[in-house]
Design a protein around this motif. Structure first.
Motif, PDB file in Angstrom:
ATOM      1  N   GLU A   1       0.865  -1.307  -0.068  1.00  0.00           N
ATOM      2  CA  GLU A   1      -0.001  -0.105   0.112  1.00  0.00           C
ATOM      3  C   GLU A   1       0.843   1.301  -0.024  1.00  0.00           C
ATOM      4  O   GLU A   1       0.544   2.280  -0.498  1.00  0.00           O
ATOM      5  CB  GLU A   1      -1.012  -0.031   1.031  1.00  0.00           C
ATOM      6  CG  GLU A   1      -1.972  -1.176   1.223  1.00  0.00           C
ATOM      7  CD  GLU A   1      -2.929  -1.062   2.489  1.00  0.00           C
ATOM      8  OE1 GLU A   1      -3.109   0.176   3.142  1.00  0.00           O
ATOM      9  OE2 GLU A   1      -3.793  -1.943   2.614  1.00  0.00           O
ATOM     10  N   GLN A   2       2.100   1.082   0.688  1.00  0.00           N
ATOM     11  CA  GLN A   2       2.958   2.282   0.547  1.00  0.00           C
ATOM     12  C   GLN A   2       4.418   1.827   0.763  1.00  0.00           C
ATOM     13  O   GLN A   2       4.844   0.732   0.970  1.00  0.00           O
ATOM     14  CB  GLN A   2       2.667   3.150   2.046  1.00  0.00           C
ATOM     15  CG  GLN A   2       3.604   4.464   2.098  1.00  0.00           C
ATOM     16  CD  GLN A   2       3.113   5.248   3.138  1.00  0.00           C
ATOM     17  OE1 GLN A   2       1.733   5.799   3.357  1.00  0.00           O
ATOM     18  NE2 GLN A   2       3.850   5.638   4.259  1.00  0.00           N
ATOM     19  N   ILE A   3       5.236   2.664  -0.025  1.00  0.00           N
ATOM     20  CA  ILE A   3       6.721   2.292  -0.122  1.00  0.00           C
ATOM     21  C   ILE A   3       7.411   3.325   0.490  1.00  0.00           C
ATOM     22  O   ILE A   3       7.462   4.651  -0.118  1.00  0.00           O
ATOM     23  CB  ILE A   3       7.123   2.030  -1.583  1.00  0.00           C
ATOM     24  CG1 ILE A   3       6.294   0.996  -2.085  1.00  0.00           C
ATOM     25  CG2 ILE A   3       8.597   1.503  -1.592  1.00  0.00           C
ATOM     26  CD1 ILE A   3       6.561   0.350  -3.614  1.00  0.00           C
ATOM     27  N   ASN A   4       8.335   3.409   1.442  1.00  0.00           N
ATOM     28  CA  ASN A   4       9.008   4.375   1.909  1.00  0.00           C
ATOM     29  C   ASN A   4      10.514   4.196   1.442  1.00  0.00           C
ATOM     30  O   ASN A   4      11.083   3.056   2.008  1.00  0.00           O
ATOM     31  CB  ASN A   4       8.900   4.518   3.411  1.00  0.00           C
ATOM     32  CG  ASN A   4       7.388   4.650   3.889  1.00  0.00           C
ATOM     33  OD1 ASN A   4       6.764   5.211   3.153  1.00  0.00           O
ATOM     34  ND2 ASN A   4       7.161   3.792   4.987  1.00  0.00           N
ATOM     35  N   PHE A   5      11.107   4.966   0.934  1.00  0.00           N
ATOM     36  CA  PHE A   5      12.500   5.021   0.376  1.00  0.00           C
ATOM     37  C   PHE A   5      13.425   5.893   1.310  1.00  0.00           C
ATOM     38  O   PHE A   5      13.059   7.092   1.445  1.00  0.00           O
ATOM     39  CB  PHE A   5      12.868   5.334  -0.894  1.00  0.00           C
ATOM     40  CG  PHE A   5      12.219   4.561  -1.995  1.00  0.00           C
ATOM     41  CD1 PHE A   5      13.190   3.363  -2.208  1.00  0.00           C
ATOM     42  CD2 PHE A   5      11.291   4.609  -2.618  1.00  0.00           C
ATOM     43  CE1 PHE A   5      12.461   2.415  -3.225  1.00  0.00           C
ATOM     44  CE2 PHE A   5      10.610   3.668  -3.549  1.00  0.00           C
ATOM     45  CZ  PHE A   5      11.468   2.438  -3.847  1.00  0.00           C
ATOM     46  N   GLN A   6      14.298   5.344   2.235  1.00  0.00           N
ATOM     47  CA  GLN A   6      15.067   6.177   3.045  1.00  0.00           C
ATOM     48  C   GLN A   6      16.259   6.548   2.401  1.00  0.00           C
ATOM     49  O   GLN A   6      16.849   5.456   1.832  1.00  0.00           O
ATOM     50  CB  GLN A   6      15.325   5.631   4.336  1.00  0.00           C
ATOM     51  CG  GLN A   6      14.242   5.497   5.320  1.00  0.00           C
ATOM     52  CD  GLN A   6      14.545   4.949   6.791  1.00  0.00           C
ATOM     53  OE1 GLN A   6      15.512   5.428   7.381  1.00  0.00           O
ATOM     54  NE2 GLN A   6      13.699   4.320   7.362  1.00  0.00           N
ATOM     55  N   ILE A   7      16.672   7.790   2.168  1.00  0.00           N
ATOM     56  CA  ILE A   7      17.932   8.165   1.471  1.00  0.00           C
ATOM     57  C   ILE A   7      19.063   8.261   2.774  1.00  0.00           C
ATOM     58  O   ILE A   7      19.165   9.285   3.739  1.00  0.00           O
ATOM     59  CB  ILE A   7      17.845   9.519   0.862  1.00  0.00           C
ATOM     60  CG1 ILE A   7      16.778   9.489  -0.223  1.00  0.00           C
ATOM     61  CG2 ILE A   7      19.319   9.986  -0.018  1.00  0.00           C
ATOM     62  CD1 ILE A   7      16.265  10.529  -0.555  1.00  0.00           C
ATOM     63  N   ILE A   8      20.005   7.329   2.717  1.00  0.00           N
ATOM     64  CA  ILE A   8      21.183   7.156   3.730  1.00  0.00           C
ATOM     65  C   ILE A   8      22.267   7.326   2.936  1.00  0.00           C
ATOM     66  O   ILE A   8      22.881   6.244   2.416  1.00  0.00           O
ATOM     67  CB  ILE A   8      21.145   5.923   4.431  1.00  0.00           C
ATOM     68  CG1 ILE A   8      19.472   6.040   5.492  1.00  0.00           C
ATOM     69  CG2 ILE A   8      22.087   6.210   5.706  1.00  0.00           C
ATOM     70  CD1 ILE A   8      19.335   4.785   5.990  1.00  0.00           C
ATOM     71  N   PRO A   9      23.011   8.395   2.689  1.00  0.00           N
ATOM     72  CA  PRO A   9      24.441   8.272   1.826  1.00  0.00           C
ATOM     73  C   PRO A   9      25.649   7.576   2.381  1.00  0.00           C
ATOM     74  O   PRO A   9      26.395   7.045   1.698  1.00  0.00           O
ATOM     75  CB  PRO A   9      24.760   9.687   1.717  1.00  0.00           C
ATOM     76  CG  PRO A   9      23.231  10.316   2.049  1.00  0.00           C
ATOM     77  CD  PRO A   9      22.622   9.590   3.026  1.00  0.00           C
ATOM     78  N   ASP A  10      25.488   7.418   3.988  1.00  0.00           N
ATOM     79  CA  ASP A  10      26.601   6.657   4.533  1.00  0.00           C
ATOM     80  C   ASP A  10      26.535   5.368   4.735  1.00  0.00           C
ATOM     81  O   ASP A  10      25.417   5.006   5.278  1.00  0.00           O
ATOM     82  CB  ASP A  10      26.912   7.404   5.776  1.00  0.00           C
ATOM     83  CG  ASP A  10      27.851   6.730   6.575  1.00  0.00           C
ATOM     84  OD1 ASP A  10      29.132   6.898   6.179  1.00  0.00           O
ATOM     85  OD2 ASP A  10      27.882   6.227   7.780  1.00  0.00           O
ATOM     86  N   ASN A  11      27.220   4.378   4.304  1.00  0.00           N
ATOM     87  CA  ASN A  11      27.275   3.019   4.311  1.00  0.00           C
ATOM     88  C   ASN A  11      26.936   2.612   5.747  1.00  0.00           C
ATOM     89  O   ASN A  11      26.106   1.560   6.250  1.00  0.00           O
ATOM     90  CB  ASN A  11      28.447   2.341   3.844  1.00  0.00           C
ATOM     91  CG  ASN A  11      28.451   2.336   2.447  1.00  0.00           C
ATOM     92  OD1 ASN A  11      27.186   2.001   1.879  1.00  0.00           O
ATOM     93  ND2 ASN A  11      29.386   2.286   1.777  1.00  0.00           N
ATOM     94  N   THR A  12      27.908   3.092   6.638  1.00  0.00           N
ATOM     95  CA  THR A  12      27.533   2.574   8.052  1.00  0.00           C
ATOM     96  C   THR A  12      26.469   2.906   8.709  1.00  0.00           C
ATOM     97  O   THR A  12      25.714   2.071   9.462  1.00  0.00           O
ATOM     98  CB  THR A  12      28.687   3.435   8.921  1.00  0.00           C
ATOM     99  OG1 THR A  12      30.240   3.264   8.469  1.00  0.00           O
ATOM    100  CG2 THR A  12      28.876   3.043  10.505  1.00  0.00           C
TER     101      THR A  12
END
Length: 542
Positions: free
Chosen positions: A231-242
């Motif tokens: 029903e919903q898709i949330n993409f989190q933007i996290i540039p740092d691998n750690t």
């Protein structure tokens, strides 16, 4: 996601994050089903019916009867024609995609059915079946409400585009289409796929919401890959691998791809983690390489570039930075594509002695504190600036290892991490010397024209190295026009040979993808093709 999508315009998007999201908003005529990596009809009712002539090939399509836009209006052949006009129109920011459909010469509407049409194409090659259906179809009513392109024909844009650059309607359309509105506005970015853009906070997250009464949910056929289940898709933007890895371990993420290799191996041994998450490492089509700016006076000599190639210990890079999750390659064709890969070439071996000899052949002379050469009338020392995308630990470590090897030969190297958009800007403005990059491909198309043809080498173009000759331009054109796999293989092997000799790019390896998906999901469709899973197909296990 490791970087912000920046631009969600289906014609001039710039990165893989954008592509993954656009795939959930818009649809193409054809698609690749990640279940079996097979070509399937998407907006099209079936694969095109092909009529091959002596000099012209016809591709006959029909759009699914059920297909409709967000406002409930039908997707028609007029929308396909409009999309092609956008791709061909002068002044529109469409450089990379324009070459994909350069063989299309005309468009024929079926007079009896608004959902049927024919693409008239020059010559024939096996790749055309995919290429004629592998672009996102735009709703004309949203992307051209003033109908500025309505009175232009496909044939007119094909044959007279240069003369039309002063046309007031085309100028007005390009001004609107290139505007940020068509890159970010959720009221405009509405396609025929199952999701709509709900929220986008730059650098933080992108939220997609499933459409109510989406037409695909009622389609009778192709239900295995015509999907919009969550029903919903949330993409989190996290540039740092750690930080991304910590979020995964804390169960704040359901899916994480591109996991650092060493961490992936540790996760495999973590019983508590593997109780909740499944791990997969499919062979990908992501090519990692080094690009050299051949326009730079220090790097316009191939012997210098070859010397630098021999200072990259690629075998060690694969072992140290990827814990062997990589496959060495001699060029931008994956070794897994055996008919097209030039197995007669040998990857550049790491050799300080070979590099030293090549520097001498390139006119450099070693003095007490480094290598010198007269460049444009001035005595210059051989130094290098190497950049990579900030947050990419593989490229960071690779750059540092190269810096150490170069130092042994008295070549000072400055390593610099650049934010994603700045890295792209500097590359396209030719403001770099050496940069670590990646290129996502697939097993169906080998169109390298945007990356190596001189017509793409101007500022802002995708041929950032500046490499190219009349010979290689003709070769790239011939590859795209090849009518048999045998002929395409011969031409691709010749291209790989020339690239290997010129070293405008230094091939590193093809990656094995590294993905974690929470075990509560089924139907994840893990694949080596980007984005490596089909989130629209995810279902919850009973």
């Amino acid at each position: 996601m490791f970087n912000d999508p920046e631009n969600l315009n289906p014609i001039n998007y710039q990165n893989s994050s954008a592509l993954q999201i656009i795939n959930l908003l818009f649809q193409s005529l054809l698609t690749v089903d990640l279940e079996d990596n097979g070509l399937k009809p998407l907006l099209a009712e079936e694969l095109p019916v092909i009529e091959q002539g002596d000099t012209t090939t016809l591709f006959n399509y029909k759009i699914r009867e059920e297909a409709e836009w967000a406002d409930g209006s039908p997707v028609t052949a007029t929308d396909v024609a409009f999309t092609l006009k956008v791709m061909m129109a002068p002044l529109v920011n469409n450089e990379q995609i324009k070459s994909q459909i350069e063989f299309v010469r005309d468009f024929i509407h079926d007079k009896t059915d608004p959902k049927r049409f024919t693409l008239v194409c020059r010559s024939f090659s096996p790749e055309m079946e995919l290429l004629t259906g592998d672009f996102f179809i735009l709703p004309e009513y949203l992307f051209d409400p003033d109908r500025l392109l309505k009175h232009f024909s496909i044939q007119e844009l094909v044959e007279a585009a240069p003369e039309l650059e002063n046309n007031k309607n085309l100028i007005a359309f390009a001004g609107q289409f290139n505007n940020v509105k068509f890159a970010r506005d959720k009221d405009v970015l509405k396609g025929s796929a199952g999701y709509e853009l709900e929220n986008w906070t730059t650098g933080q997250y992108v939220v997609l919401k499933r459409k109510e009464n989406w037409w695909g949910a009622h389609a009778a056929a192709a239900t295995t890959y015509l999907t919009a289940f969550p029903e919903q898709i949330n993409f989190q933007i996290i540039p740092d691998n750690t930080t991304a890895l910590l979020a995964l371990k804390n169960k704040q993420l359901d899916v994480l791809s591109n996991i650092p290799a060493a961490d992936f191996d540790l996760l495999k041994k973590d019983a508590a983690f593997t109780q909740d998450y499944a791990l997969a490492a499919p062979d990908s089509y992501e090519f990692n390489y080094v690009a050299l700016n051949t326009r730079h006076p220090k790097l316009n000599n191939r012997y210098t570039r070859l010397a630098l190639a021999h200072l990259l210990d690629v075998e060690s890079l694969i072992k140290v930075t990827l814990t062997n999750y990589g496959t060495r390659t001699v060029g931008p064709v994956p070794p897994a594509a055996e008919p097209f890969y030039n197995a007669g070439l040998t990857p550049y071996p790491y050799s300080q002695a070979k590099a030293e000899n090549l520097l001498k052949e390139g006119g450099w002379r070693h003095e007490d504190n480094g290598w010198y050469k007269t460049v444009e009338g001035k005595k210059e020392r051989l130094t290098l600036e190497v950049n990579y995308r900030a947050g990419n630990t593989v490229f960071e470590n690779s750059s540092l290892i190269f810096q150490q090897h170069a130092a042994k030969l008295d070549i000072p190297v400055v390593v610099q991490a650049l934010e994603s958009s700045l890295s792209k800007q500097k590359s396209q403005n030719h403001e770099f010397e050496m940069t670590f990059r990646s290129l996502s491909g697939n097993p169906f198309i080998f169109n390298f024209k945007p990356f190596f043809h001189t017509s793409f080498s101007a500022q802002g173009g995708s041929n950032i190295t500046g490499f190219g000759t009349p010979e290689t331009d003709a070769l790239l054109d011939a590859i795209n026009a090849a009518q048999t796999e045998r002929e395409k293989a011969r031409l691709l092997k010749e291209l790989q040979r020339i690239l290997h000799e010129e070293a405008a790019i230094i091939p590193l390896y093809y990656l094995k993808e590294r993905i974690a998906v929470h075990k509560r999901f089924a139907n994840t469709k893990i694949s080596g093709l980007k984005p490596n899973y089909d989130v629209s197909a995810f279902t919850l296990k009973d």
